[in-house]
Write a protein that holds these residues in place. Structure first.
Motif, short mmCIF file in Angstrom:
data_model
loop_
_atom_site.label_atom_id
_atom_site.label_comp_id
_atom_site.label_asym_id
_atom_site.label_seq_id
_atom_site.Cartn_x
_atom_site.Cartn_y
_atom_site.Cartn_z
N ASP A 1 0.36 5.43 1.06
CA ASP A 1 -0.58 6.49 1.49
C ASP A 1 0.11 7.71 1.66
OD1 ASP A 1 -2.34 8.16 2.98
OD2 ASP A 1 -3.03 6.56 4.13
N ASP B 1 -7.57 6.20 -4.59
CA ASP B 1 -7.87 7.71 -4.25
C ASP B 1 -6.92 8.50 -4.53
OD1 ASP B 1 -8.59 9.90 -3.01
OD2 ASP B 1 -8.57 9.26 -1.01
N HIS C 1 -3.23 5.65 -2.07
CA HIS C 1 -3.94 7.07 -1.74
C HIS C 1 -2.93 8.28 -1.60
CE1 HIS C 1 -6.92 4.76 1.09
NE2 HIS C 1 -7.05 4.38 0.04
N TYR D 1 -12.99 0.72 -4.90
CA TYR D 1 -13.43 2.21 -4.47
C TYR D 1 -12.42 3.26 -5.42
CZ TYR D 1 -13.17 6.13 -1.21
OH TYR D 1 -13.24 7.38 -0.66
N TYR E 1 -7.26 -2.30 -4.90
CA TYR E 1 -8.77 -2.35 -4.30
C TYR E 1 -9.27 -0.86 -4.20
CZ TYR E 1 -12.47 -3.57 -1.23
OH TYR E 1 -13.83 -4.06 -0.52
N GLU E 2 -8.38 0.10 -3.66
CA GLU E 2 -8.87 1.55 -3.42
C GLU E 2 -7.90 2.49 -4.06
OE1 GLU E 2 -9.26 2.49 0.82
OE2 GLU E 2 -10.33 0.81 1.28
N GLY F 1 0.76 -1.07 0.23
CA GLY F 1 -0.09 0.06 -0.15
C GLY F 1 0.93 1.17 -0.10
N SER G 1 -2.47 -2.97 -2.80
CA SER G 1 -4.02 -2.97 -2.71
C SER G 1 -4.69 -1.86 -2.53
CB SER G 1 -4.51 -4.02 -1.68
OG SER G 1 -4.04 -3.65 -0.32
N LEU G 2 -3.88 -0.62 -1.91
CA LEU G 2 -4.46 0.64 -1.89
C LEU G 2 -3.32 1.72 -2.52
CD1 LEU G 2 -3.20 2.36 0.91
CD2 LEU G 2 -4.57 0.66 1.74
#
Length: 393
Positions: A114, A162, A138, A184, A159-160, A112, A135-136
């Motif tokens: 972020d 943003d 952000h 998402y 998965y996400e 991930g 998986s993300l």
């Protein structure tokens, strides 16, 4: 003209496998990045990786290359988020999170990213496609610009996504349609423009946020095929009708926000099929006509905002007595009939309508002129298309 290919800044080639991603990136007059993995699993070298660095596995080495390329593409990092992006231990980099790989728990990999609220300026380089295990992703509330890289299609586990509140521009990033596990999607508060591909509403997403962009399109009839629980399309440049297929979203949809667009039609009676909808916000459009009586069947509705439209007629008798309704705004319309129950709602605004005896209403002349004109029209003038008939067996 045939030699202009030598001026290409980026050459990108993908040949996808699951564990090893054959991935070649070449830059003009530079050996900054080169990597490959052939069918036998033989791995080439990243020319930019110092020979003194060691990595626990090839995936962390790929992540190092991706993150170093990203760091070079950043032109401003006021809070020093990337200042410790040094060395081979990428799992200790700020904003980078590692975990066991989904396909092989014995392999540690970057899972991930972020970097939210970093105020970081720059762009997203193609090398980020090397982070194929994440998986993300952000990066909201930064100053990233340009487009989403095509290499994002390599993020098979994402998965996400943003990227909200940045400065991305251009057409809708269709690369998101190639992410098989994406649920998402948040593109809001950017400068995207043009049409939305119909394929977006065929994708198995749970949440779509594309508000506050410059998208200009007519909502497609297949919007009802989307299985989302939340869809926010506000503050764009829509036009046309509210598709009747919205009623097909009854089993999943909890929140729908369509405010401040150019929607010009009536509310279809199929809106009443949305039994699980808790929030409906269509304020600041050009919706008109009478409210369908079916709206009283939206038993889960908690917040309803119809304000700043051109609705007329009477508010349906039992609308304000729905069991879960807490907030109902219908100011700045041309309603002329209001059930007493609406006056008892804790949060309600009926101003600037045509109610006799209520404060802050439109003038009688204004109401008369509008209602006279409205009587000469009905919802058929919008030529809104009915839902397609199901195929015959």
């Amino acid at each position: 003209m045939k030699n202009t290919v030598t001026n290409t800044v980026l050459v990108l080639a993908f040949f996808v496998t699951f564990t090893h991603i054959p991935f070649t990136i070449a830059r003009q007059n530079s050996t900054r990045v080169f990597y490959y993995s052939d069918e036998l699993g033989t791995e080439g070298e990243f020319d930019s990786v110092p020979s003194a660095l060691t990595f626990d596995n090839p995936r962390l080495k790929r992540a190092y290359v991706a993150l170093q390329a990203w760091k070079q593409a950043i032109i401003s990092d006021p809070f020093n988020f990337t200042s410790n992006w040094v060395g081979s231990n990428v799992c200790n980099y700020t904003g980078v999170f590692c975990s066991p790989s989904l396909d092989d728990p014995a392999i540690k990999t970057v899972a991930g990213i972020d970097l939210n609220h970093g105020d970081i300026a720059g762009n997203l380089p193609e090398e980020l496609g090397l982070l194929n295990d994440i998986s993300l992703f952000h990066v909201n509330s930064n100053r990233f610009c340009g487009k989403l890289p095509w290499s994002f299609e390599e993020m098979k586990h994402l998965y996400e996504l943003d990227v909200s509140n940045n400065r991305f521009a251009g057409k809708f990033p269709t690369v998101v349609l190639r992410m098989p596990n994406l649920k998402y999607l948040d593109l809001r508060f950017n400068e995207f423009e043009g049409k939305i591909p119909k394929a977006l509403f065929e994708k198995k997403l749970d949440a779509i946020f594309i508000n506050h962009n410059r998208f200009a399109f007519e909502l497609p009839e297949n919007i009802g095929n989307s299985p989302v629980s939340v869809i926010v399309l506000a503050n764009n440049r829509f036009h046309g009708c509210l598709p009747t297929s919205l009623g097909n979203m009854s089993s999943t949809l909890n929140e729908m926000v369509l405010s401040n667009n150019g929607l010009h039609s009536c509310l279809p009676k199929e809106i009443g099929l949305l039994k699980n909808l808790q929030v409906l916000d269509v304020r600041k459009n050009e919706l008109m006509g009478e409210l369908p009586f079916s709206i009283q069947e939206m038993e889960s509705l908690e917040r309803l905002d119809l304000s700043h439209n051109m609705f007329s007629g009477a508010v349906p008798q039992h609308l304000c007595s729905m069991p879960n309704l807490q907030k109902f705004n219908f100011n700045h319309n041309f309603f002329k009939g209001e059930p007493p129950m609406c006056l008892g709602l804790e949060q309600s605004d009926d101003g600037k309508n045509c109610f006799h005896g209520r404060p802050v209403q439109r003038s009688r002349l204004q109401c008369k002129m509008f209602l006279t004109r409205a009587r000469s029209q009905d919802c058929s003038v919008f030529n809104c298309r009915p839902p397609p008939s199901p195929p015959k067996n």
